[in-house]
Design a protein around this motif. Structure first.
Motif, PDB file in Angstrom:
ATOM      1  N   ARG A   1       0.840  -1.195   0.000  1.00 12.64           N
ATOM      2  CA  ARG A   1       0.000   0.000   0.000  1.00 12.64           C
ATOM      3  C   ARG A   1       0.879   1.251   0.000  1.00 12.64           C
ATOM      4  O   ARG A   1       1.011   1.938   1.016  1.00 12.64           O
ATOM      5  CB  ARG A   1      -0.938  -0.004   1.203  1.00 12.64           C
ATOM      6  CG  ARG A   1      -2.122  -0.951   1.054  1.00 12.64           C
ATOM      7  CD  ARG A   1      -3.062  -0.808   2.226  1.00 12.64           C
ATOM      8  NE  ARG A   1      -4.229  -1.669   2.087  1.00 12.64           N
ATOM      9  CZ  ARG A   1      -5.401  -1.281   1.595  1.00 12.64           C
ATOM     10  NH1 ARG A   1      -5.549  -0.039   1.168  1.00 12.64           N
ATOM     11  NH2 ARG A   1      -6.407  -2.118   1.508  1.00 12.64           N
TER      12      ARG A   1
ATOM     13  N   GLU B   1      -7.311  11.086  -4.292  1.00 13.74           N
ATOM     14  CA  GLU B   1      -6.389  11.016  -3.166  1.00 13.74           C
ATOM     15  C   GLU B   1      -6.579  12.217  -2.236  1.00 13.74           C
ATOM     16  O   GLU B   1      -6.531  12.079  -1.002  1.00 13.74           O
ATOM     17  CB  GLU B   1      -4.951  10.942  -3.670  1.00 13.74           C
ATOM     18  CG  GLU B   1      -3.883  11.058  -2.600  1.00 13.74           C
ATOM     19  CD  GLU B   1      -3.969   9.981  -1.524  1.00 13.74           C
ATOM     20  OE1 GLU B   1      -3.313  10.155  -0.474  1.00 13.74           O
ATOM     21  OE2 GLU B   1      -4.676   8.975  -1.714  1.00 13.74           O
TER      22      GLU B   1
ATOM     23  N   ARG C   1       1.977   5.006  -2.059  1.00 15.81           N
ATOM     24  CA  ARG C   1       1.206   6.215  -2.352  1.00 15.81           C
ATOM     25  C   ARG C   1       0.309   6.026  -3.572  1.00 15.81           C
ATOM     26  O   ARG C   1      -0.854   6.419  -3.562  1.00 15.81           O
ATOM     27  CB  ARG C   1       2.162   7.391  -2.558  1.00 15.81           C
ATOM     28  CG  ARG C   1       2.899   7.807  -1.296  1.00 15.81           C
ATOM     29  CD  ARG C   1       3.809   8.983  -1.537  1.00 15.81           C
ATOM     30  NE  ARG C   1       3.062  10.168  -1.947  1.00 15.81           N
ATOM     31  CZ  ARG C   1       3.631  11.325  -2.267  1.00 15.81           C
ATOM     32  NH1 ARG C   1       4.958  11.446  -2.239  1.00 15.81           N
ATOM     33  NH2 ARG C   1       2.891  12.353  -2.627  1.00 15.81           N
ATOM     34  N   PHE C   2       0.876   5.434  -4.642  1.00 11.90           N
ATOM     35  CA  PHE C   2       0.072   5.274  -5.851  1.00 11.90           C
ATOM     36  C   PHE C   2      -1.045   4.262  -5.631  1.00 11.90           C
ATOM     37  O   PHE C   2      -2.186   4.472  -6.060  1.00 11.90           O
ATOM     38  CB  PHE C   2       0.943   4.854  -7.031  1.00 11.90           C
ATOM     39  CG  PHE C   2       0.164   4.685  -8.308  1.00 11.90           C
ATOM     40  CD1 PHE C   2      -0.228   5.800  -9.039  1.00 11.90           C
ATOM     41  CD2 PHE C   2      -0.198   3.423  -8.768  1.00 11.90           C
ATOM     42  CE1 PHE C   2      -0.962   5.665 -10.213  1.00 11.90           C
ATOM     43  CE2 PHE C   2      -0.929   3.279  -9.938  1.00 11.90           C
ATOM     44  CZ  PHE C   2      -1.307   4.404 -10.660  1.00 11.90           C
ATOM     45  N   THR C   3      -0.735   3.163  -4.967  1.00 13.84           N
ATOM     46  CA  THR C   3      -1.758   2.148  -4.710  1.00 13.84           C
ATOM     47  C   THR C   3      -2.898   2.720  -3.882  1.00 13.84           C
ATOM     48  O   THR C   3      -4.080   2.491  -4.182  1.00 13.84           O
ATOM     49  CB  THR C   3      -1.137   0.950  -3.967  1.00 13.84           C
ATOM     50  OG1 THR C   3      -0.065   0.412  -4.746  1.00 13.84           O
ATOM     51  CG2 THR C   3      -2.168  -0.134  -3.728  1.00 13.84           C
ATOM     52  N   THR C   4      -2.551   3.465  -2.849  1.00 18.64           N
ATOM     53  CA  THR C   4      -3.576   4.084  -2.004  1.00 18.64           C
ATOM     54  C   THR C   4      -4.422   5.055  -2.793  1.00 18.64           C
ATOM     55  O   THR C   4      -5.654   5.099  -2.659  1.00 18.64           O
ATOM     56  CB  THR C   4      -2.911   4.801  -0.817  1.00 18.64           C
ATOM     57  OG1 THR C   4      -2.165   3.849  -0.048  1.00 18.64           O
ATOM     58  CG2 THR C   4      -3.957   5.458   0.080  1.00 18.64           C
ATOM     59  N   ALA C   5      -3.770   5.845  -3.664  1.00 16.69           N
ATOM     60  CA  ALA C   5      -4.506   6.829  -4.456  1.00 16.69           C
ATOM     61  C   ALA C   5      -5.402   6.152  -5.487  1.00 16.69           C
ATOM     62  O   ALA C   5      -6.540   6.586  -5.713  1.00 16.69           O
ATOM     63  CB  ALA C   5      -3.521   7.783  -5.151  1.00 16.69           C
ATOM     64  N   LEU C   6      -4.913   5.079  -6.112  1.00 18.63           N
ATOM     65  CA  LEU C   6      -5.730   4.366  -7.094  1.00 18.63           C
ATOM     66  C   LEU C   6      -6.926   3.704  -6.412  1.00 18.63           C
ATOM     67  O   LEU C   6      -8.039   3.702  -6.962  1.00 18.63           O
ATOM     68  CB  LEU C   6      -4.884   3.322  -7.817  1.00 18.63           C
ATOM     69  CG  LEU C   6      -5.573   2.562  -8.957  1.00 18.63           C
ATOM     70  CD1 LEU C   6      -6.051   3.522 -10.036  1.00 18.63           C
ATOM     71  CD2 LEU C   6      -4.634   1.511  -9.550  1.00 18.63           C
TER      72      LEU C   6
ATOM     73  N   ILE D   1      -7.088  10.494 -10.247  1.00 21.95           N
ATOM     74  CA  ILE D   1      -6.361   9.865  -9.141  1.00 21.95           C
ATOM     75  C   ILE D   1      -5.932  10.909  -8.124  1.00 21.95           C
ATOM     76  O   ILE D   1      -6.083  10.721  -6.907  1.00 21.95           O
ATOM     77  CB  ILE D   1      -5.138   9.091  -9.678  1.00 21.95           C
ATOM     78  CG1 ILE D   1      -5.586   7.884 -10.505  1.00 21.95           C
ATOM     79  CG2 ILE D   1      -4.242   8.635  -8.524  1.00 21.95           C
ATOM     80  CD1 ILE D   1      -4.442   7.135 -11.158  1.00 21.95           C
ATOM     81  N   ALA D   2      -5.394  12.032  -8.619  1.00 17.20           N
ATOM     82  CA  ALA D   2      -4.943  13.085  -7.705  1.00 17.20           C
ATOM     83  C   ALA D   2      -6.102  13.655  -6.891  1.00 17.20           C
ATOM     84  O   ALA D   2      -5.982  13.864  -5.676  1.00 17.20           O
ATOM     85  CB  ALA D   2      -4.250  14.191  -8.508  1.00 17.20           C
TER      86      ALA D   2
ATOM     87  N   LEU E   1      -5.288  10.473 -14.655  1.00 14.17           N
ATOM     88  CA  LEU E   1      -4.286  10.858 -13.657  1.00 14.17           C
ATOM     89  C   LEU E   1      -4.795  11.994 -12.773  1.00 14.17           C
ATOM     90  O   LEU E   1      -4.560  12.004 -11.554  1.00 14.17           O
ATOM     91  CB  LEU E   1      -2.988  11.270 -14.360  1.00 14.17           C
ATOM     92  CG  LEU E   1      -2.243  10.143 -15.081  1.00 14.17           C
ATOM     93  CD1 LEU E   1      -1.043  10.701 -15.846  1.00 14.17           C
ATOM     94  CD2 LEU E   1      -1.794   9.068 -14.091  1.00 14.17           C
TER      95      LEU E   1
END
Length: 383
Positions: free
Chosen positions: A290, A351, A292-297, A347-348, A344
């Motif tokens: 988990r 998050e 940063r990218f996984t959490t955001a996705l 995603i931002a 993208l």
């Protein structure tokens, strides 16, 4: 979009949310080219590559992944409500309320934003088939298989028509927002009703998979997930490759029967590919940390309804004549760059919503309308 019952974010399984987040990329790649007027404008090589990718991975496959996850969400909802002590009559009533509000949201999406809607189709299908959420496994399989043949033929017919003359939304865009508001309404009821047929096969299998918690507990189902991923994605690539090469201009069908064979293979194996990609995400969820990218996705997947609608807002702002009117200024390949950029950005934003503790406006609205304010506060204090 997720129809799961409300839980805290920390209690959610990772794989379904990752799958929904990734699914939104495929949907963006599938939808964005529909809003440009000339698919042959711009660099021919880049356009051919984009058309190949769209046909192989997105067209009638992103939707099938979406449908499978929709059915999976229904199974999650039923499981969660039963765990809270709700009886079947209460669960069925909840599902039907959600179905009605999905139809309303889909209607607004079609009228105000873009006439490429799956939300109302989900709602109408759920309204008609809610009792099947607790049907025996054999009934789910029989229903899905019975619907698969006419659903595939319907999609294949649409594909054959598109082979002969690709039609984009740019041809039907109205010059003013007022005209836009009413343009799609006459055909909306019939198109929504017909499209429910294409939802049923994936929905049934999604309910079946949710009963076994295949994506909620992927570590317990690794052999199944590996087989499903390898077999179904392999079948999808083989079955969809001829249509992808056709879309890229590598070859042309020699007869109507060949056109139909290519279309049927493409659309039938789209169901396999959509489910195979969901299984592949389940495998990834077991291995991935988990970060940063996984959490955001995953945050994007938790807000998939909001960001499905967000994509529609972007298409209106960018392409319609009464906004920026870029439908004649962007190439087919250029829409892919836009689609990836929108994903993208989504995603931002998702998050950021996660960080501030906000679930998402569409999810909050759907839950409030489905449960009622008091009940929604009981089941989802964080929403």
């Amino acid at each position: 979009m997720t129809l799961t019952a409300s839980t805290g974010v920390t209690a959610r399984a990772l794989a379904p949310d990752l799958a929904r987040g990734f699914m939104l990329l495929l949907i963006a790649l599938s939808h964005a080219p529909a809003f440009v007027g000339d698919w042959d404008a711009g660099p021919a090589v880049l356009n051919a590559m984009a058309k190949f990718v769209k046909s192989l991975f997105a067209d009638n496959q992103a939707r099938d992944m979406f449908v499978f996850l929709f059915g999976y969400g229904l199974g999650q909802l039923a499981h969660s409500q039963q765990a809270r002590g709700s009886d079947w009559i209460s669960i069925r009533s909840l599902m039907r309320r959600r179905a009605l509000w999905l139809i309303v949201i889909g209607f607004v999406n079609t009228a105000v934003l873009v006439p490429i809607d799956i939300i109302a189709v989900y709602g109408l299908t759920l309204l008609m088939l809610a009792p099947l959420v607790r049907a025996r496994d054999a009934v789910l399989w029989r229903t899905g298989l019975l619907a698969l043949v006419p659903a595939t033929l319907l999609l294949a017919w649409q594909s054959v028509v598109a082979q002969a003359k690709p039609v984009t939304m740019a041809e039907f865009m109205e010059p003013t927002f007022g005209a836009h508001l009413v343009a799609s309404l006459p055909s909306w009821p019939v198109e929504t009703a017909i499209s429910t047929l294409t939802v049923v096969p994936g929905m049934m299998l999604g309910i079946w998979a949710a009963r076994r918690r295949v994506l909620d507990e992927p570590e317990r189902h690794l052999p199944l997930l590996r087989r499903v991923t390898a077999v179904l994605i392999g079948v999808a690539v083989a079955g969809r490759l001829p249509a992808a090469l056709l879309a890229a201009g590598v070859w042309a069908p020699s007869s109507t029967p060949v056109s139909w064979a290519v279309a049927v293979a493409h659309d039938l194996t789209g169901y396999a590919g959509g489910i195979g990609m969901a299984a592949a995400v389940g495998l990834v969820a077991v291995k991935v940390r988990r970060g940063r990218f996984t959490t955001a996705l995953a945050a994007l997947g938790q807000r998939s309804l909001t960001f499905y609608l967000f994509q529609a807002v972007i298409w209106v702002v960018l392409f319609y004549p009464f906004t920026l009117s870029l439908h004649d200024d962007v190439s087919f390949a250029g829409t892919f760059a836009i689609a990836i950029g929108v994903w993208l950005l989504s995603i931002a934003l998702a998050e950021w919503m996660r960080a501030v503790g906000y679930r998402g406006p569409a999810e909050v609205l759907l839950r409030r309308m489905s449960y009622g304010r008091r009940r929604q506060a009981e089941v989802s204090p964080k929403s």
